[in-house]
Motif scaffolding. Structure first.
Motif, PDB file in Angstrom:
ATOM      1  N   ARG A  39      52.383  18.767 -54.765  1.00  0.00           N
ATOM      2  CA  ARG A  39      52.531  20.047 -55.489  1.00  0.00           C
ATOM      3  C   ARG A  39      52.256  19.850 -56.981  1.00  0.00           C
ATOM      4  O   ARG A  39      51.530  20.632 -57.596  1.00  0.00           O
ATOM      5  CB  ARG A  39      53.945  20.612 -55.312  1.00  0.00           C
ATOM      6  CG  ARG A  39      54.148  21.461 -54.092  1.00  0.00           C
ATOM      7  CD  ARG A  39      55.461  22.241 -54.144  1.00  0.00           C
ATOM      8  NE  ARG A  39      56.632  21.405 -54.324  1.00  0.00           N
ATOM      9  CZ  ARG A  39      57.282  20.767 -53.360  1.00  0.00           C
ATOM     10  NH1 ARG A  39      56.867  20.859 -52.120  1.00  0.00           N
ATOM     11  NH2 ARG A  39      58.344  20.030 -53.620  1.00  0.00           N
ATOM     12  N   ILE A  40      52.842  18.808 -57.550  1.00  0.00           N
ATOM     13  CA  ILE A  40      52.666  18.545 -58.978  1.00  0.00           C
ATOM     14  C   ILE A  40      51.208  18.219 -59.276  1.00  0.00           C
ATOM     15  O   ILE A  40      50.643  18.686 -60.269  1.00  0.00           O
ATOM     16  CB  ILE A  40      53.602  17.409 -59.439  1.00  0.00           C
ATOM     17  CG1 ILE A  40      55.054  17.894 -59.396  1.00  0.00           C
ATOM     18  CG2 ILE A  40      53.224  16.910 -60.829  1.00  0.00           C
ATOM     19  CD1 ILE A  40      56.082  16.792 -59.582  1.00  0.00           C
ATOM     20  N   SER A  41      50.579  17.452 -58.414  1.00  0.00           N
ATOM     21  CA  SER A  41      49.175  17.087 -58.607  1.00  0.00           C
ATOM     22  C   SER A  41      48.284  18.323 -58.563  1.00  0.00           C
ATOM     23  O   SER A  41      47.374  18.479 -59.382  1.00  0.00           O
ATOM     24  CB  SER A  41      48.749  16.085 -57.536  1.00  0.00           C
ATOM     25  OG  SER A  41      47.411  15.741 -57.687  1.00  0.00           O
ATOM     26  N   THR A  42      48.558  19.218 -57.631  1.00  0.00           N
ATOM     27  CA  THR A  42      47.798  20.460 -57.523  1.00  0.00           C
ATOM     28  C   THR A  42      47.971  21.297 -58.785  1.00  0.00           C
ATOM     29  O   THR A  42      46.997  21.819 -59.335  1.00  0.00           O
ATOM     30  CB  THR A  42      48.247  21.272 -56.292  1.00  0.00           C
ATOM     31  OG1 THR A  42      47.998  20.492 -55.121  1.00  0.00           O
ATOM     32  CG2 THR A  42      47.512  22.590 -56.186  1.00  0.00           C
ATOM     33  N   ARG A  43      49.197  21.394 -59.269  1.00  0.00           N
ATOM     34  CA  ARG A  43      49.466  22.167 -60.493  1.00  0.00           C
ATOM     35  C   ARG A  43      48.765  21.536 -61.691  1.00  0.00           C
ATOM     36  O   ARG A  43      48.206  22.241 -62.528  1.00  0.00           O
ATOM     37  CB  ARG A  43      50.977  22.273 -60.729  1.00  0.00           C
ATOM     38  CG  ARG A  43      51.344  23.098 -61.930  1.00  0.00           C
ATOM     39  CD  ARG A  43      50.927  24.555 -61.769  1.00  0.00           C
ATOM     40  NE  ARG A  43      51.260  25.271 -62.992  1.00  0.00           N
ATOM     41  CZ  ARG A  43      50.438  26.072 -63.638  1.00  0.00           C
ATOM     42  NH1 ARG A  43      49.239  26.321 -63.163  1.00  0.00           N
ATOM     43  NH2 ARG A  43      50.804  26.656 -64.751  1.00  0.00           N
ATOM     44  N   ALA A  44      48.790  20.209 -61.774  1.00  0.00           N
ATOM     45  CA  ALA A  44      48.114  19.515 -62.872  1.00  0.00           C
ATOM     46  C   ALA A  44      46.611  19.798 -62.831  1.00  0.00           C
ATOM     47  O   ALA A  44      45.985  20.016 -63.874  1.00  0.00           O
ATOM     48  CB  ALA A  44      48.383  18.021 -62.803  1.00  0.00           C
ATOM     49  N   GLU A  46      45.203  22.481 -61.628  1.00  0.00           N
ATOM     50  CA  GLU A  46      45.027  23.870 -62.050  1.00  0.00           C
ATOM     51  C   GLU A  46      45.076  23.974 -63.570  1.00  0.00           C
ATOM     52  O   GLU A  46      44.258  24.666 -64.189  1.00  0.00           O
ATOM     53  CB  GLU A  46      46.109  24.758 -61.435  1.00  0.00           C
ATOM     54  CG  GLU A  46      45.987  24.944 -59.945  1.00  0.00           C
ATOM     55  CD  GLU A  46      47.222  25.590 -59.322  1.00  0.00           C
ATOM     56  OE1 GLU A  46      48.239  25.815 -60.038  1.00  0.00           O
ATOM     57  OE2 GLU A  46      47.191  25.866 -58.115  1.00  0.00           O
ATOM     58  N   ILE A  47      46.035  23.295 -64.183  1.00  0.00           N
ATOM     59  CA  ILE A  47      46.176  23.329 -65.641  1.00  0.00           C
ATOM     60  C   ILE A  47      44.963  22.687 -66.305  1.00  0.00           C
ATOM     61  O   ILE A  47      44.428  23.203 -67.290  1.00  0.00           O
ATOM     62  CB  ILE A  47      47.490  22.639 -66.075  1.00  0.00           C
ATOM     63  CG1 ILE A  47      48.685  23.483 -65.620  1.00  0.00           C
ATOM     64  CG2 ILE A  47      47.517  22.403 -67.583  1.00  0.00           C
ATOM     65  CD1 ILE A  47      50.025  22.798 -65.765  1.00  0.00           C
ATOM     66  N   ARG A  48      44.498  21.566 -65.757  1.00  0.00           N
ATOM     67  CA  ARG A  48      43.323  20.888 -66.297  1.00  0.00           C
ATOM     68  C   ARG A  48      42.099  21.798 -66.226  1.00  0.00           C
ATOM     69  O   ARG A  48      41.321  21.887 -67.171  1.00  0.00           O
ATOM     70  CB  ARG A  48      43.072  19.597 -65.505  1.00  0.00           C
ATOM     71  CG  ARG A  48      42.330  18.536 -66.250  1.00  0.00           C
ATOM     72  CD  ARG A  48      42.288  17.214 -65.493  1.00  0.00           C
ATOM     73  NE  ARG A  48      43.612  16.592 -65.392  1.00  0.00           N
ATOM     74  CZ  ARG A  48      44.293  16.423 -64.262  1.00  0.00           C
ATOM     75  NH1 ARG A  48      43.803  16.813 -63.117  1.00  0.00           N
ATOM     76  NH2 ARG A  48      45.471  15.840 -64.275  1.00  0.00           N
ATOM     77  N   SER A  49      41.959  22.501 -65.124  1.00  0.00           N
ATOM     78  CA  SER A  49      40.845  23.434 -64.957  1.00  0.00           C
ATOM     79  C   SER A  49      40.928  24.567 -65.981  1.00  0.00           C
ATOM     80  O   SER A  49      39.921  24.959 -66.582  1.00  0.00           O
ATOM     81  CB  SER A  49      40.848  23.993 -63.541  1.00  0.00           C
ATOM     82  OG  SER A  49      39.856  24.960 -63.384  1.00  0.00           O
ATOM     83  N   GLU A  50      42.130  25.092 -66.168  1.00  0.00           N
ATOM     84  CA  GLU A  50      42.331  26.163 -67.146  1.00  0.00           C
ATOM     85  C   GLU A  50      42.013  25.663 -68.562  1.00  0.00           C
ATOM     86  O   GLU A  50      41.368  26.370 -69.347  1.00  0.00           O
ATOM     87  CB  GLU A  50      43.776  26.655 -67.077  1.00  0.00           C
ATOM     88  CG  GLU A  50      44.059  27.853 -67.934  1.00  0.00           C
ATOM     89  CD  GLU A  50      45.486  28.354 -67.783  1.00  0.00           C
ATOM     90  OE1 GLU A  50      45.995  28.928 -68.756  1.00  0.00           O
ATOM     91  OE2 GLU A  50      46.092  28.146 -66.710  1.00  0.00           O
ATOM     92  N   LEU A  51      42.445  24.458 -68.881  1.00  0.00           N
ATOM     93  CA  LEU A  51      42.162  23.875 -70.188  1.00  0.00           C
ATOM     94  C   LEU A  51      40.659  23.745 -70.407  1.00  0.00           C
ATOM     95  O   LEU A  51      40.143  24.115 -71.458  1.00  0.00           O
ATOM     96  CB  LEU A  51      42.836  22.505 -70.309  1.00  0.00           C
ATOM     97  CG  LEU A  51      42.526  21.702 -71.573  1.00  0.00           C
ATOM     98  CD1 LEU A  51      43.056  22.422 -72.806  1.00  0.00           C
ATOM     99  CD2 LEU A  51      43.101  20.305 -71.457  1.00  0.00           C
TER     100      LEU A  51
END
Length: 70
Positions: A39-44, A46-51
Motif C-alpha cells: 500500500r505504501i509503495s503504491t502511494r509513493a 502515485e506521489i512520485r507521478s504527481e510530482l
C-alpha cells in the motif's frame, strides 16, 4: 527462502509446511506487513507521478511565473 508472492498465494501450504518442520512463524503478521508495504509503495508511486507531472507543468511556465510556482 520463500518469495512473498508465493507465500501470499499459498499461505495455507506455507503454514502447513512450517508446522511440519516445527518452525514457528507468525504468517498472519507477515502478510499484514507485506500488504502495508505494498500500500505504501503504491502511494509513493502515485506521489512520485504527481510530482513529475507538476514539475513538467512548471517547466512549461514562463520564467516570471515559475518563481511564484516554486
Amino acid at each position: 527462502m520463500l518469495d512473498l508472492r508465493f507465500i501470499r498465494e499459498n499461505a495455507d501450504k506455507v503454514r502447513a509446511g512450517a508446522r511440519k518442520k516445527r518452525i514457528e512463524v507468525d504468517l498472519d503478521r507477515l502478510l499484514e506487513l507485506d500488504a502495508e508495504v505494498r500500500r505504501i509503495s503504491t502511494r509513493a508511486d502515485e506521489i512520485r507521478s504527481e510530482l513529475n507531472s507538476k514539475q513538467k507543468e512548471i517547466s512549461t511556465l514562463p520564467p516570471e511565473e515559475r518563481k511564484g510556482a516554486a
